[in-house]
Motif scaffolding. Structure first.
Motif, short mmCIF file in Angstrom:
data_model
loop_
_atom_site.label_atom_id
_atom_site.label_comp_id
_atom_site.label_asym_id
_atom_site.label_seq_id
_atom_site.Cartn_x
_atom_site.Cartn_y
_atom_site.Cartn_z
N GLY A 295 0.82 -1.21 0.00
CA GLY A 295 0.00 0.00 0.00
C GLY A 295 0.85 1.26 0.00
O GLY A 295 2.05 1.22 0.28
N ALA A 296 0.20 2.40 -0.28
CA ALA A 296 0.91 3.69 -0.30
C ALA A 296 -0.09 4.80 -0.03
O ALA A 296 -1.17 4.84 -0.63
N THR A 297 0.26 5.72 0.90
CA THR A 297 -0.55 6.90 1.19
C THR A 297 0.37 8.11 1.29
O THR A 297 1.52 7.99 1.72
N GLU A 304 4.11 7.23 2.40
CA GLU A 304 4.22 6.15 3.37
C GLU A 304 3.76 4.85 2.73
O GLU A 304 2.60 4.71 2.32
N PHE A 305 4.66 3.88 2.65
CA PHE A 305 4.38 2.59 2.05
C PHE A 305 4.14 1.57 3.16
O PHE A 305 4.57 1.74 4.30
N GLY A 354 14.22 8.32 4.59
CA GLY A 354 12.97 7.89 5.20
C GLY A 354 13.20 7.06 6.44
O GLY A 354 14.30 6.98 6.97
N GLN A 355 12.13 6.41 6.91
CA GLN A 355 12.19 5.56 8.09
C GLN A 355 11.45 4.26 7.79
O GLN A 355 10.47 4.24 7.04
N LEU A 356 11.90 3.17 8.42
CA LEU A 356 11.27 1.86 8.28
C LEU A 356 10.99 1.33 9.67
O LEU A 356 11.87 1.37 10.54
N TRP A 357 9.76 0.84 9.88
CA TRP A 357 9.42 0.31 11.19
C TRP A 357 8.35 -0.78 11.05
O TRP A 357 7.70 -0.92 10.01
N LEU A 358 8.22 -1.56 12.12
CA LEU A 358 7.18 -2.59 12.20
C LEU A 358 5.96 -1.96 12.83
O LEU A 358 6.02 -1.37 13.90
N TRP A 371 7.20 2.11 5.72
CA TRP A 371 8.38 2.93 5.48
C TRP A 371 8.00 4.16 4.68
O TRP A 371 6.94 4.19 4.03
N THR A 372 8.81 5.18 4.78
CA THR A 372 8.55 6.45 4.09
C THR A 372 9.66 6.71 3.08
O THR A 372 10.83 6.38 3.31
#
Length: 381
Positions: A295-297, A304-305, A354-358, A371-372
């Protein structure tokens, strides 16, 4: 020492465009004119009074008043001259000296000291400025030394990467190939334990090759990359799915997606990002066929994916640990791998700003990674 000069100062606006010297000059001139005008008016009034028929005592008193006014005028002029001299040499000249010193530092000569002797306020200010300049220069030198050490370390790392990609892997290939040839040639003469030992040797060599390749990929992020350009993330995802087509077909996985946007980044690395996340979702699947959604918003200047799956999921207490290099939550014989995949994904995302998180807000089975990435400049809201 001379480094790049600072940008030019902002131009003052309004009354701030006039320097302090001109303010003193203007105000002193106005005060002098007003004072002289008062003296002239007083003398004219005294003259008019003299023209009248007055007793001699009044005339004598007026003479004394004129004399007092003349003396007062002389004293005030002397006082004004002294004040002007004091302002010039005690305030304006030290300000000019400090200004020249600051200009020299701003022009790039950061070793130029800042010091004035008077007045006390400017002396204290120059001392504080010089102390701040000295701390900045010390920190800059320390940073320069560290940057030089980092460049040297990166050069050594590139040499190691070259050795790892060529010289280190060649002995591993020989170990694996000759061990397999040993099994093929003498397999009938070996017992079960010997064949098991050969299997362990071949498996260890292959895992070492995989680990070396993953470490090389991890070290290349941010060093050996192409330029960041506007990229269609849908095309990067298509490439990743094509690379994983055999795995997706074998596991009967289903991958769905939203309309993916255009971002600013490196296509090869973003393809690797999608590929690692989808491969993780397939690897850590449950008993059901994997279902994965990308997804993506839009979120301000970033997209933000998300990558959601219906796999075994991750406990919230391991939300940070899974992104550390070589960290594994499961035994290697249950879920193969080197433990670098998610660390590599986070490094790719952070390299792109960007940032990646759970996502800890998901309920039930499965996991969602978010992630962004920065939106491309010509992308609409």
């Amino acid at each position: 020492m001379s480094i790049h000069p600072l940008p030019p100062p902002k131009e003052p606006t309004g009354l701030g465009r006039l320097p302090v010297a001109r303010w003193f000059l203007v105000m002193g001139s106005v005060a002098g004119v007003v004072f002289l005008a008062g003296i002239v008016v007083a003398m004219m009034m005294s003259a008019r009074a003299r023209e009248l028929t007055e007793p001699p005592a009044v005339a004598a008193q007026l003479d004394r008043l004129n004399m007092a006014l003349i003396v007062l005028c002389a004293v005030m002029l002397a006082f004004g001259a002294g004040l002007a001299f004091m302002v010039r040499y005690a305030v304006l000249k030290p300000i000019d000296q400090l200004t020249e010193q600051v200009r020299a530092v701003a022009a790039g000569d950061f070793d130029h000291g800042l010091h004035v002797d008077r007045p006390a306020e400017l002396a204290e200010l120059s001392s504080h400025l010089d102390s701040m300049r000295d701390r900045i220069v010390s920190a800059w030198r320390e940073t320069s030394d560290r940057a030089e050490e980092l460049r040297r370390s990166n050069s050594e790392l590139e040499q190691f990467a070259y050795v790892a990609s060529h010289d280190l892997q060649e002995p591993l290939r020989k170990v694996a190939s000759f061990t397999q040839m040993l099994e093929q040639r003498y397999g009938s003469e070996l017992d079960e334990r010997a064949r098991q030992y050969i299997h362990y040797a071949v498996d260890g060599a292959k895992r070492m090759q995989l680990l070396i390749n993953d470490l090389l990929d991890f070290s290349r992020v941010g060093r050996i990359t192409g330029e960041k350009t506007p990229i269609e993330t849908g095309a990067a995802l298509d490439t990743a799915l094509e690379n994983l087509s055999a795995t997706i077909e074998d596991t009967e996985a289903t991958v769905t997606r939203d309309d993916l946007p255009k971002v600013t980044g490196n296509r090869l690395q973003l393809t690797q990002l999608f590929q690692n996340l989808i491969e993780n979702a397939v690897k850590f699947r449950s008993e059901e066929p994997p279902r994965i959604h990308i997804g993506a918003t839009r979120n301000g200047a970033m997209w933000e994916f998300s990558c959601s799956d219906n796999g075994i999921g991750v406990e919230p207490k391991y939300a940070d640990r899974i992104f550390l290099i070589f960290q594994r939550l499961h035994a290697r014989d249950v879920y193969p791998g080197t433990g670098i995949g998610l660390a590599l994904c986070r490094k790719i995302v952070e390299y792109h700003g960007g940032q990646l998180w759970l996502d800890g807000g998901t309920e039930g089975h499965g996991a969602t990674f978010r992630w962004t990435l920065p939106a491309a400049g010509d992308d609409d809201e």
